[in-house]
Design an enzyme around this catalytic site. Structure first.
Site, PDB file in Angstrom:
ATOM      1  N   HIS A 177       1.183  -1.191   0.117  1.00 54.64           N
ATOM      2  CA  HIS A 177       0.359  -0.019   0.057  1.00 54.64           C
ATOM      3  C   HIS A 177       0.821   1.213  -0.508  1.00 54.64           C
ATOM      4  O   HIS A 177       0.395   2.445  -0.747  1.00 54.64           O
ATOM      5  CB  HIS A 177      -1.087   0.090   0.862  1.00 54.64           C
ATOM      6  CG  HIS A 177      -1.963   1.622   0.325  1.00 54.64           C
ATOM      7  ND1 HIS A 177      -1.846   2.059   1.462  1.00 54.64           N
ATOM      8  CD2 HIS A 177      -2.758   1.177   0.185  1.00 54.64           C
ATOM      9  CE1 HIS A 177      -3.178   3.490   0.812  1.00 54.64           C
ATOM     10  NE2 HIS A 177      -3.601   2.442   0.417  1.00 54.64           N
ATOM     11  N   HIS A 182     -14.346   5.732  -2.047  1.00 48.76           N
ATOM     12  CA  HIS A 182     -14.835   4.291  -0.953  1.00 48.76           C
ATOM     13  C   HIS A 182     -15.287   4.657  -0.347  1.00 48.76           C
ATOM     14  O   HIS A 182     -16.435   5.598  -0.121  1.00 48.76           O
ATOM     15  CB  HIS A 182     -13.489   4.240  -0.370  1.00 48.76           C
ATOM     16  CG  HIS A 182     -12.770   4.710   0.973  1.00 48.76           C
ATOM     17  ND1 HIS A 182     -11.829   5.606   1.522  1.00 48.76           N
ATOM     18  CD2 HIS A 182     -13.918   4.971   1.803  1.00 48.76           C
ATOM     19  CE1 HIS A 182     -11.677   5.370   2.287  1.00 48.76           C
ATOM     20  NE2 HIS A 182     -12.993   5.616   2.964  1.00 48.76           N
TER      21      HIS A 182
END
Length: 346
Positions: free
Chosen positions: A290, A314
């Protein structure tokens, strides 16, 4: 500047935000706003799974669920996406959203039996449902004018919000985080119901759907996204898919959104089930996969500045144990939450 937490869900904090009250985020972001009367929402994933070319049963099942969505009691919004999983199976997932629990329950009573109660030649089917209280849920959008996923059933989009662009912002946007650590409780269990397999997960299971839309980008920006950002994103998504269990990610799907005619759009999203919000946060903050995604995205956005046309969003839910339903018929043992159960054999 607004708080991401709506006024009617604000309460005296016993757990503090990660930033001071005068924090100013470096760029604008927005959240979905529901009517105060909406206490719960429903997000339901209906999956079809097969190997190779799509059998007739898959085509029929997809048409059938689309028809059910359009019928009485159906969702206010749904979309469809595809991915190839770690076992090489094609999966097509139709995701539907409701803001009325009673309407969903009445609709679902018959649809469940049709979807996972009927054997279909050459395919597996699955249902994954969360029905969280809105206090257990948050969203984030880079632009306010094109809602995706659950935000399509919201009353609208906020103005610019404060709680973003720092580690911990995701947690700070969830109203329950004001007073609750949302720690996981228990372990997933397998329940057999004839040919059907149900997974009883645990308290505070976490779901994230995190999407990208590059349909508005022009040639140079599109090339930059597809050459420099997307491959790094895909690498991270495949790590979670193949090796995520060790860090608390039960299952991950990197999905390509499909258009109404079944063709692939210029939208994608990652959708994953996590043991806890804390496990998701640890991956986001410190895992090399990430960190690379974040670095590539920041380089991209700093190169383009305000002219960037890429849209990001998101939705994250931390669901109570009684807000979850997972059921699988003729799916391989690593499908969705089946991967969270140590064994499904014997």
């Amino acid at each position: 500047m607004e708080s991401a937490i709506p006024l009617h869900l604000e309460t005296a904090r016993t757990r503090h935000k990660r930033v001071p009250d005068d924090y100013q985020p470096p760029y604008p972001s927005f959240v979905a706003r529901y009517k105060p009367a909406v206490g719960r929402i429903v997000m339901a994933y209906f999956g079809v799974q097969y190997r190779g070319a799509a059998p007739a049963a898959a085509t029929e099942a997809l048409a059938e669920i689309a028809g059910r969505f359009a019928g009485e009691g159906g969702p206010s919004h749904w979309d469809r996406a595809r991915y190839v999983d770690q076992a090489g199976y094609e999966n097509i997932v139709s995701v539907a959203y409701w803001n009325d629990i009673a309407r969903f329950d009445a609709w679902f009573a018959s649809v469940r039996e049709v979807w996972t109660g009927r054997q279909r030649e050459g395919i597996g089917t699955f249902i994954e449902v969360l029905r969280p209280a809105v206090a257990r849920h948050e969203t984030l959008f880079s632009s306010p004018d094109r809602p995706e996923g659950v935000a399509a059933i919201a009353d609208g989009i906020s103005g610019e919000v404060q709680e973003h662009a720092y580690w911990g912002g995701m947690r700070d946007r969830i109203p329950l985080s004001q007073t609750d650590p949302m720690s996981p409780g228990g372990n997933p269990e397998l329940i057999r119901d004839g040919a059907r397999l149900r997974v009883k997960a645990h308290d505070n299971l976490c779901l994230i759907r995190s999407g990208q839309d590059w349909s508005d980008t022009e040639a140079s920006e599109r090339k930059l996204y597809l050459d420099d950002v997307e491959p790094v994103l895909r690498e991270g998504m495949e790590f979670l898919r193949d090796d995520g269990l060790a860090i608390g990610c039960y299952a991950n799907r990197y999905m390509q959104v499909l258009q109404a005619d079944g063709s692939v759009s210029e939208k994608s999203y990652g959708q994953s089930w996590w043991k806890s919000l804390a496990a998701l946060e640890r991956w986001a903050e410190s895992h090399p996969t990430h960190v690379k995604i974040f670095g590539a995205a920041m380089k991209y956005l700093s190169t383009l500045g305000p002219s960037a046309k890429l849209r990001l969003y998101h939705e994250v839910t931390v669901a109570a144990a009684d807000e979850q339903f997972f059921e699988y018929l003729n799916c391989h043992p690593k499908t969705g939450m089946l991967a969270a159960v140590e064994t499904v054999s014997g």
